[in-house]
Design a protein around this motif. Structure first.
Motif, mmCIF file in Angstrom:
data_model
loop_
_atom_site.group_PDB
_atom_site.id
_atom_site.type_symbol
_atom_site.label_atom_id
_atom_site.label_comp_id
_atom_site.label_asym_id
_atom_site.label_seq_id
_atom_site.Cartn_x
_atom_site.Cartn_y
_atom_site.Cartn_z
ATOM 1 N N ARG A 1 -30.740 60.912 53.632
ATOM 2 C CA ARG A 1 -29.923 60.533 52.260
ATOM 3 C C ARG A 1 -31.292 60.249 51.358
ATOM 4 N N VAL A 2 -31.109 60.683 50.239
ATOM 5 C CA VAL A 2 -31.862 59.965 49.359
ATOM 6 C C VAL A 2 -31.191 58.823 48.678
ATOM 7 N N VAL A 3 -31.629 57.616 48.459
ATOM 8 C CA VAL A 3 -30.725 56.476 48.175
ATOM 9 C C VAL A 3 -31.359 55.860 46.792
ATOM 10 N N ALA A 4 -32.546 56.441 46.560
ATOM 11 C CA ALA A 4 -32.949 55.898 45.022
ATOM 12 C C ALA A 4 -34.065 56.755 44.581
ATOM 13 N N GLY A 5 -34.669 56.641 43.499
ATOM 14 C CA GLY A 5 -35.627 57.321 42.795
ATOM 15 C C GLY A 5 -36.803 56.181 43.084
ATOM 16 N N ALA A 6 -38.175 56.796 42.970
ATOM 17 C CA ALA A 6 -39.366 55.602 42.930
ATOM 18 C C ALA A 6 -40.142 55.934 41.660
ATOM 19 N N SER A 7 -40.509 57.377 41.474
ATOM 20 C CA SER A 7 -41.410 57.413 40.247
ATOM 21 C C SER A 7 -40.823 58.697 39.570
ATOM 22 N N SER A 8 -41.420 58.915 38.657
ATOM 23 C CA SER A 8 -41.428 60.070 37.833
ATOM 24 C C SER A 8 -42.387 60.704 37.126
ATOM 25 N N GLU B 1 -39.045 47.155 38.913
ATOM 26 C CA GLU B 1 -38.767 46.463 37.564
ATOM 27 C C GLU B 1 -40.069 45.844 37.198
ATOM 28 N N ARG B 2 -40.786 45.356 38.162
ATOM 29 C CA ARG B 2 -42.303 44.500 38.036
ATOM 30 C C ARG B 2 -42.999 45.562 37.297
ATOM 31 N N TRP B 3 -43.195 46.964 38.043
ATOM 32 C CA TRP B 3 -43.814 47.940 37.361
ATOM 33 C C TRP B 3 -43.632 48.209 35.945
ATOM 34 N N ARG B 4 -42.245 48.128 35.907
ATOM 35 C CA ARG B 4 -41.818 48.536 34.459
ATOM 36 C C ARG B 4 -42.354 47.499 33.372
ATOM 37 N N ALA B 5 -42.153 46.150 34.055
ATOM 38 C CA ALA B 5 -42.550 45.073 32.961
ATOM 39 C C ALA B 5 -43.933 45.063 32.637
ATOM 40 N N ALA B 6 -44.433 44.930 33.447
ATOM 41 C CA ALA B 6 -46.310 44.976 33.326
ATOM 42 C C ALA B 6 -47.088 45.851 33.944
ATOM 43 N N PRO B 7 -46.939 47.274 33.319
ATOM 44 C CA PRO B 7 -47.535 48.415 34.093
ATOM 45 C C PRO B 7 -48.905 47.924 34.312
ATOM 46 N N SER B 8 -49.918 47.591 33.817
ATOM 47 C CA SER B 8 -51.178 47.630 33.796
ATOM 48 C C SER B 8 -51.597 46.508 34.881
ATOM 49 N N ALA B 9 -50.673 45.459 34.775
ATOM 50 C CA ALA B 9 -50.958 44.405 36.087
ATOM 51 C C ALA B 9 -50.587 44.992 37.507
ATOM 52 N N PHE B 10 -49.318 45.892 37.497
ATOM 53 C CA PHE B 10 -48.913 46.590 38.705
ATOM 54 C C PHE B 10 -49.905 47.445 38.988
ATOM 55 N N ALA B 11 -50.574 48.134 38.041
ATOM 56 C CA ALA B 11 -51.637 49.285 38.348
ATOM 57 C C ALA B 11 -52.770 48.699 39.185
ATOM 58 N N ALA B 12 -53.085 47.571 38.640
ATOM 59 C CA ALA B 12 -54.333 46.988 39.231
ATOM 60 C C ALA B 12 -54.101 46.552 40.879
ATOM 61 N N LEU B 13 -52.629 45.931 40.816
ATOM 62 C CA LEU B 13 -52.327 45.525 42.351
ATOM 63 C C LEU B 13 -52.192 46.921 43.340
ATOM 64 N N PHE C 1 -52.167 56.152 36.346
ATOM 65 C CA PHE C 1 -51.002 55.773 35.841
ATOM 66 C C PHE C 1 -50.145 56.107 34.512
ATOM 67 N N SER C 2 -50.986 56.440 33.861
ATOM 68 C CA SER C 2 -50.505 56.918 32.304
ATOM 69 C C SER C 2 -49.542 57.988 32.348
ATOM 70 N N ARG C 3 -49.704 58.798 33.682
ATOM 71 C CA ARG C 3 -48.774 59.814 33.997
ATOM 72 C C ARG C 3 -47.673 59.802 34.506
ATOM 73 N N VAL C 4 -47.477 58.483 35.211
ATOM 74 C CA VAL C 4 -46.451 58.195 36.113
ATOM 75 C C VAL C 4 -45.516 57.275 35.389
ATOM 76 N N ALA C 5 -44.376 57.242 35.600
ATOM 77 C CA ALA C 5 -43.360 56.309 35.044
ATOM 78 C C ALA C 5 -42.159 55.644 36.082
ATOM 79 N N PRO C 6 -42.279 54.427 36.429
ATOM 80 C CA PRO C 6 -41.503 53.802 37.411
ATOM 81 C C PRO C 6 -39.859 54.062 37.204
ATOM 82 N N THR C 7 -39.160 54.259 38.174
ATOM 83 C CA THR C 7 -37.696 54.689 38.145
ATOM 84 C C THR C 7 -36.983 54.486 39.291
ATOM 85 N N ALA C 8 -35.859 54.059 39.434
ATOM 86 C CA ALA C 8 -34.991 53.748 40.486
ATOM 87 C C ALA C 8 -34.021 54.926 40.444
ATOM 88 N N ASP C 9 -33.842 55.751 39.362
ATOM 89 C CA ASP C 9 -32.946 56.828 39.236
ATOM 90 C C ASP C 9 -33.243 57.849 40.109
#
Lengths: 245, 326
Positions: free
Chosen positions: B103-110, B245-257, B279-287
């Motif tokens: 089953r797909v239980v969550a989204g990860a990225s769009s 949520e961390r990715w959404r809140a601070a994208p560039s710090a998350f990208a560096a990690l 990273f500019s073309r990817v968005a985090p999502t749990a949907d």
């Protein structure tokens, strides 16, 4: 008849759900998938492409391998210089040439031909050398006494005398070429049976995987048991080896 | 019953037993989580490396794959409980097993998928060329074939078509530089890497979907894990949400990690501008984006990659709901 029992059991157990069908589909499902692959033209196209590559690669291997083997058997210089290299490279499974082949020739037919040739050329050469070295020395001395030299000696005496053993080498070369081709096509792209097998794997279609495997086996048996068998029988009969055995 | 038949029966029964039982694994064994070294799987890259998953799950086994089909193969074989994966392979695995495996239980990225070309200006310019995808039946492979069909280009080569060529990321880059392929439909960071190698983006897949949103990666879980160890799966989903949520809140710090994690696997991290571009073309999502996901599933069926069947049971949102309630 001998195959029917296990096949039937396999079919029966699959139908009873002894294992998940996506891990091991029933023979009928494999046959159905094979039918689909034949009717949409993908299997015939893949077979054609693979056999075409095989024919080319094998032709190159024999064209280079026979003279190379002959030279190694007849010339001490060539033997000393090349034999260690040939034997060493023969220990290298030909698919290991793949990364270099892609670097040198890119994503082309040449790259895959290169892998096939590297797979069978050395086997043919070594078998030819062994065959020629194994020719009865009495025969060679007789030829020498009769003053037969040069091309007449090589083509008229040496090659015919070594032919039965050379044929074994050619058979070996073919099976090496076939394996190298399948390995190459599994990793490589653009058509062929190996590619079709890999495509089945990537869409988790076990029926397609088994179907293509069966086709590869069928072609192998056809060439090995029919083509080479006929050739071998002919040569052996002409050389009088059949009656002796 | 002759002796041969009896022997065959015994052998077949043994084989059945082996196939059925070899995969049994105790329910308290460490959870095995698959992911790829891709920007679209950034939550996994960061979560594995900074201990988020370990804190949530206790002992667990991360498994890196290079393509969706391989990850799905492992999941079907019972060698994986959960994995980040593209929607294409997830849909194929779901349909192939009649919904019994995952089953797909969550989204990860769009987003995060582009067609990068050497010099084509329009779709027609690709006629008679070779275009690479990360794998036969992979998400971008499905997207490329759908796009080709839309532009009336065949996907089996020939003069009026494009030869779709499955290749691994490094091979794509190498052959693109050599000019052996005219372009490639790939996930990030490969899109950004091809652009850095002189390529031009012909299609940004976000322009092909309503609101520019479509699943690039989802979190898929084996049905057995959902049934036998639901608590672990809930913990996994919670960790996944935290990372998202961390990715959404601070994208560039998350990208560096994520780039540091990428570097520790690929040998060295990507240049800052390449990772930023990726990273500019990817968005985090749990949907899980049920609508586009089902559309992708129907495309795999249309291409003959997956058998017919109902796709509506593919997404199981109850786990997301459970996490939200607690």
């Amino acid at each position: 008849v001998f195959l029917a029992g296990p096949l039937l059991t396999w079919e029966l157990l699959s139908r009873l759900g002894a294992w998940p069908p996506w891990l091991l589909p029933a023979p009928s499902a494999v046959a159905a998938r094979l039918g689909e692959l034949v009717s949409d033209g993908r299997l015939p196209a893949a077979v054609g492409r693979s056999l075409g590559r095989l024919a080319q690669g094998y032709a190159i291997s024999t064209a280079l391998g026979l003279p190379l083997g002959l030279a190694m058997a007849r010339s001490a210089l060539v033997k000393a210089g090349l034999r260690p290299v040939v034997l060493g490279l023969q220990a290298l499974p030909s698919i290991c040439w793949m990364p270099l082949a892609i670097l040198w020739f890119g994503l082309s037919e040449v790259a895959i031909l290169f892998v096939v040739v590297m797979g069978s050329l050395l086997a043919v050469a070594i078998a030819t050398e062994d065959a020629v070295s194994g020719v009865d020395p009495v025969l060679l001395r007789a030829a020498g006494t009769l003053g037969i030299r040069g091309p007449r000696f090589h083509l008229g005496v040496l090659l015919p005398a070594a032919l039965p053993a050379v044929l074994t080498g050619l058979k070996l070369g073919w099976s090496f070429a076939w394996r190298a081709l399948m390995a190459g096509e599994l990793l490589f792209v653009a058509g062929g049976l190996g590619q079709l097998l890999q495509a089945g794997r990537e869409i988790l279609d076990a029926a397609q995987v088994i179907g293509v495997m069966a086709s590869i086996v069928a072609i192998g048996i056809l060439v090995d048991q029919v083509l080479f068998r006929i050739l071998e029988l002919r040569v052996r009969r002409r050389w009088g080896l059949l009656e002796a055995a | 019953v002759t002796r041969t038949t009896r022997a065959a029966l015994v052998a077949a029964a043994a084989a059945a037993l082996a196939l059925g039982c070899a995969r049994e694994r105790p329910a308290d064994a460490p959870l095995r989580l698959g992911y790829f070294p891709n920007v679209t799987h950034a939550q996994a890259l960061v979560g594995v490396d900074d201990g988020t998953f370990a804190r949530a799950l206790g002992p667990f086994e991360p498994r890196m794959f290079n393509s969706g089909p391989a990850a799905m193969e492992a999941l079907l074989a019972g060698d994986l409980e959960a994995t980040y994966v593209g929607p294409g392979p997830a849909a194929i695995a779901f349909l192939r097993t009649g919904g019994r495996a995952l089953r797909v239980v969550a989204g990860a990225s769009s987003g995060g998928a582009v067609l990068v070309v050497r010099d084509a200006e329009r779709p027609e310019d690709l006629k008679g060329t070779r275009v690479a995808t990360p794998g036969h039946g992979n998400t971008q492979d499905v997207a490329l074939r759908a796009w080709l069909a839309e532009h009336r280009l065949a996907d089996r080569g020939g003069e009026d078509g494009v030869e779709v060529t499955p290749l691994s990321g490094p091979d794509v880059l190498q052959l693109f530089r050599r000019g052996d392929i005219a372009g490639a439909w790939v996930a990030e960071p490969w899109g950004a890497r091809l652009v850095a190698a002189g390529g031009r983006i012909l299609v940004d897949e976000r322009t092909l979907w309503p609101d520019g949103r479509f699943p690039a990666a989802v979190l898929a879980v084996s049905r057995r894990a959902i049934e036998t160890r639901r608590a672990d799966v809930v913990r996994l989903v919670r960790a996944h949400l935290e990372l998202t949520e961390r990715w959404r809140a601070a994208p560039s710090a998350f990208a560096a990690l994520a780039n540091a994690a990428y570097g520790s696997r690929a040998g060295k991290p990507l240049p800052a501008d390449v990772i930023e571009d990726a990273f500019s073309r990817v968005a985090p999502t749990a949907d899980p984006m049920r609508g586009p996901l089902e559309e992708i599933a129907r495309r795999t069926q249309g291409l003959g990659f997956a058998p017919p069947g109902d796709v509506s049971a593919m997404v199981d949102e109850t786990l997301l709901g459970e996490v939200a309630r607690r």
